[in-house]
Enzyme design. Structure first.
Site, short mmCIF file in Angstrom:
data_model
loop_
_atom_site.label_atom_id
_atom_site.label_comp_id
_atom_site.label_asym_id
_atom_site.label_seq_id
_atom_site.Cartn_x
_atom_site.Cartn_y
_atom_site.Cartn_z
N ARG A 66 -9.09 16.85 4.33
CA ARG A 66 -10.17 17.05 3.19
C ARG A 66 -11.46 17.50 3.66
NH1 ARG A 66 -9.44 11.13 0.65
NH2 ARG A 66 -7.71 10.88 2.08
N HIS A 82 -15.52 4.03 8.14
CA HIS A 82 -14.13 3.64 8.05
C HIS A 82 -13.60 5.28 8.42
CE1 HIS A 82 -10.37 2.19 5.72
NE2 HIS A 82 -10.08 3.64 6.10
N ILE A 83 -13.15 5.41 9.49
CA ILE A 83 -12.62 6.73 9.99
C ILE A 83 -10.95 6.74 10.43
CG2 ILE A 83 -13.15 8.76 11.70
CD1 ILE A 83 -15.51 7.59 10.32
N GLY A 84 -10.54 7.32 9.28
CA GLY A 84 -9.05 7.40 9.44
C GLY A 84 -8.59 8.75 9.12
N ASN A 85 -7.38 9.13 8.39
CA ASN A 85 -7.03 10.40 7.72
C ASN A 85 -8.03 10.60 6.91
OD1 ASN A 85 -5.60 12.77 7.38
ND2 ASN A 85 -4.64 11.94 5.81
N GLY A 86 -8.34 9.69 5.90
CA GLY A 86 -9.44 9.56 4.97
C GLY A 86 -10.97 9.07 5.77
N ASN A 117 0.86 -1.11 -0.18
CA ASN A 117 0.02 -0.06 0.15
C ASN A 117 0.87 1.23 -0.06
OD1 ASN A 117 -1.85 2.00 0.34
ND2 ASN A 117 -2.88 1.17 2.27
N HIS A 125 -12.39 3.07 -0.20
CA HIS A 125 -12.32 2.03 1.01
C HIS A 125 -13.14 0.85 0.81
CE1 HIS A 125 -11.68 6.20 3.37
NE2 HIS A 125 -10.59 5.57 3.22
N ASP A 143 -3.97 15.34 12.64
CA ASP A 143 -4.18 14.10 13.63
C ASP A 143 -5.09 14.21 14.63
OD1 ASP A 143 -3.41 11.93 15.50
OD2 ASP A 143 -1.53 11.47 14.49
N ARG A 144 -6.14 13.32 14.68
CA ARG A 144 -7.28 13.29 15.61
C ARG A 144 -6.57 13.17 17.10
NH1 ARG A 144 -8.48 12.13 10.77
NH2 ARG A 144 -10.73 12.11 10.12
N ARG A 145 -5.62 12.32 17.22
CA ARG A 145 -4.87 11.97 18.60
C ARG A 145 -4.67 13.60 19.09
NH1 ARG A 145 -1.05 7.66 16.71
NH2 ARG A 145 -1.06 9.05 15.09
N GLU A 193 -7.47 -4.75 4.86
CA GLU A 193 -7.64 -4.65 3.54
C GLU A 193 -6.72 -5.66 2.58
OE1 GLU A 193 -8.53 0.07 3.16
OE2 GLU A 193 -6.95 -0.65 4.29
N ARG A 219 -2.68 -2.13 -3.58
CA ARG A 219 -3.94 -1.44 -3.29
C ARG A 219 -3.80 -0.05 -4.06
NH1 ARG A 219 -5.02 3.12 1.40
NH2 ARG A 219 -7.64 3.08 0.99
#
Length: 453
Positions: A240, A207-211, A7, A179, A283-285, A387, A91
């Site tokens: 985004r 599916h919750i990541g950076n995207g 990936n 995704h 970054d959500r953290r 994935e 991917r």
């Protein structure tokens, strides 16, 4: 048969290695900071401590060569030599017209180049990775695993836009989604956890990541998804914007005398929660940490992102009619109780009730968890996505001549007995330091159950 799955991002190469005969993950890891100072590889194997090695990688060819050297290393490797690798999977975020995984011929690569601008943060890097890997491993099959393939079952009323008809017929302006491999995997795992046949199961995959995206899965097939022609539509993401009024673009382009390419860059790279926090955090953290310290913009970012997820959950509940489970997955979905909790907060009247303690305790990428309360009509699962295993089985089936579109194909992870050995062993180690993870974990391996008695 040993499968290497890649990936490739703009500055990273993530990889996993799978032994198909033994149905066992051999290794996983990634090279970070490609093209930057301080490149390094992190390499994980079952039952072993993670190995890290620093080496500058100026491009993807250097990075993939480093991956191969690590995999064949006498001390840290998992294969005796490079000839043991039977095939390589790649991917691909945007597969355009391709409805399933395909062998990476020059014709396929050329088509991916033609549509590279539809996923500007991903497809150009994927192409670099394919070409680099093919130069290093020229004698094995290379397969492109399309993230858009799962969404090809959407009905026309879900994938069409209310735009001039010839934009669709001549230029393929329609919803493609992304995704897809993650949604396929998680919807099948949810069916297993529910004890229901896939074809009788309705789920909403978050599916919750950076995207980030939400996908409505009806009777095991994609019915609708939040990402559109490109991965820009839908939820608020790391950088985004997600759904906005298109007139904003034209208005600001006139105000700032901005070129279309610059607007596209801003919407993809300078928007989302990064923009909401004043350009400080994607970054959500970091956002959660600063919100808990009282940062008002970070609080706003969490409120806006969670509200958007909640809106999509509600709209997909209406579209599906019946929902058996909501599944959170990917980096934020798997390990951010705060954002998960906010996303389902207030949905109790719709039969969605989270158990606050279980939600706090579900923070692992190595085990499936159930965070819904006992009185919740709709189950809430946290499923670490995989994935790569989707791609691995596609590759094996392509080599065997048994591959088909997902509606006519059964994956090994649809079986109740399916295990990911790498994750099972990592979880057994993880709970030594974080025993609270067991409070929400479900579907534990038998050997771990025995240890817990």
């Amino acid at each position: 048969m040993i499968i290497l799955f890649l990936n490739c991002g703009s500055s990273s190469v993530k990889y996993s290695v799978y032994d198909w005969e033994k149905k066992r993950s051999l290794a996983a890891g990634g090279v970070e900071r490609i093209g930057l100072a301080g490149s390094f590889i992190t390499h994980e194997r079952p039952g072993q401590e993670a190995f890290e090695w620093r080496q500058d990688c100026k491009n993807h060819t250097d990075a993939i060569n480093l991956v191969i050297r690590t995999l064949t290393d006498k001390e840290h490797g998992v294969v005796a030599n490079v000839n043991m690798i039977s095939a390589v999977g790649h991917r691909i975020v945007h597969g355009g017209k391709f409805t399933k995984s395909v062998v990476a011929t020059q014709e396929v690569i050329d088509e991916l180049k033609n549509i590279a601008d539809l996923a500007p943060l991903h497809n150009p890097a994927h192409i670099l990775g394919i070409e680099a890997a093919m130069s290093i491993l020229p004698h094995v099959m290379h397969v492109c695993v399309m993230d858009t393939a799962f969404h090809q079952t959407m009905p026309a009323f879900a994938y069409m836009y209310a735009l001039p008809r010839n934009w669709y017929t001549d230029y393929h302006m329609r919803r493609f989604g992304a995704h897809g491999s993650s949604a396929l995997y998680c919807s099948r795992r949810a069916a297993v956890l529910l004890g229901k046949p896939v074809e009788d199961t309705n789920t909403i995959i978050c599916h919750i990541g950076n995207g980030a995206s939400c996908t409505a899965v009806k009777n095991g097939q994609c019915y609708d998804t939040s990402m559109g022609l490109t991965p820009l539509e839908g939820l608020i993401m790391g950088t985004r914007c997600g759904d906005i009024d298109p007139s904003i673009c034209f208005h600001m382009m006139k105000k700032l005398n901005m070129a279309p390419d610059e607007m596209y860059r801003i919407l993809n790279r300078e928007s989302g929660v990064k923009a909401i926090t004043g350009g400080r955090f994607a970054d959500r953290r970091d956002i959660v940490e600063n919100a808990q310290k009282g940062d008002e913009l970070c609080k706003l970012a969490i409120a806006m992102e969670s509200y958007r997820i909640k809106k999509y959950i509600g709209s997909y509940m209406a579209a599906l009619g019946r929902v058996d489970a909501i599944v959170f997955t990917a980096g934020v979905g798997e390990r951010s109780p705060f954002i998960r909790g906010k996303a389902v907060e207030g949905l109790e009247n719709y039969g969605i009730v989270a158990d606050e303690q279980k939600n706090r305790d579900a923070q692992t990428k190595n085990a499936e968890s159930c965070i819904s309360a006992a009185n919740s009509k709709v189950k809430i699962f946290v499923v670490p996505t995989d994935e790569e295993i989707v791609g691995v089985q596609d590759i094996v089936a392509l080599q065997a001549g048994t591959y088909d579109v997902y509606t006519k194909f059964r994956y090994i992870f649809e079986d109740k007995e399916y295990r990911n050995s790498l994750r099972d062993e990592a979880f057994a180690e993880e709970i030594k330091k974080k025993p609270f993870l067991l409070h929400a974990a479900v579907n534990l391996p038998e050997n771990l159950k025995e240890k817990l008695k």
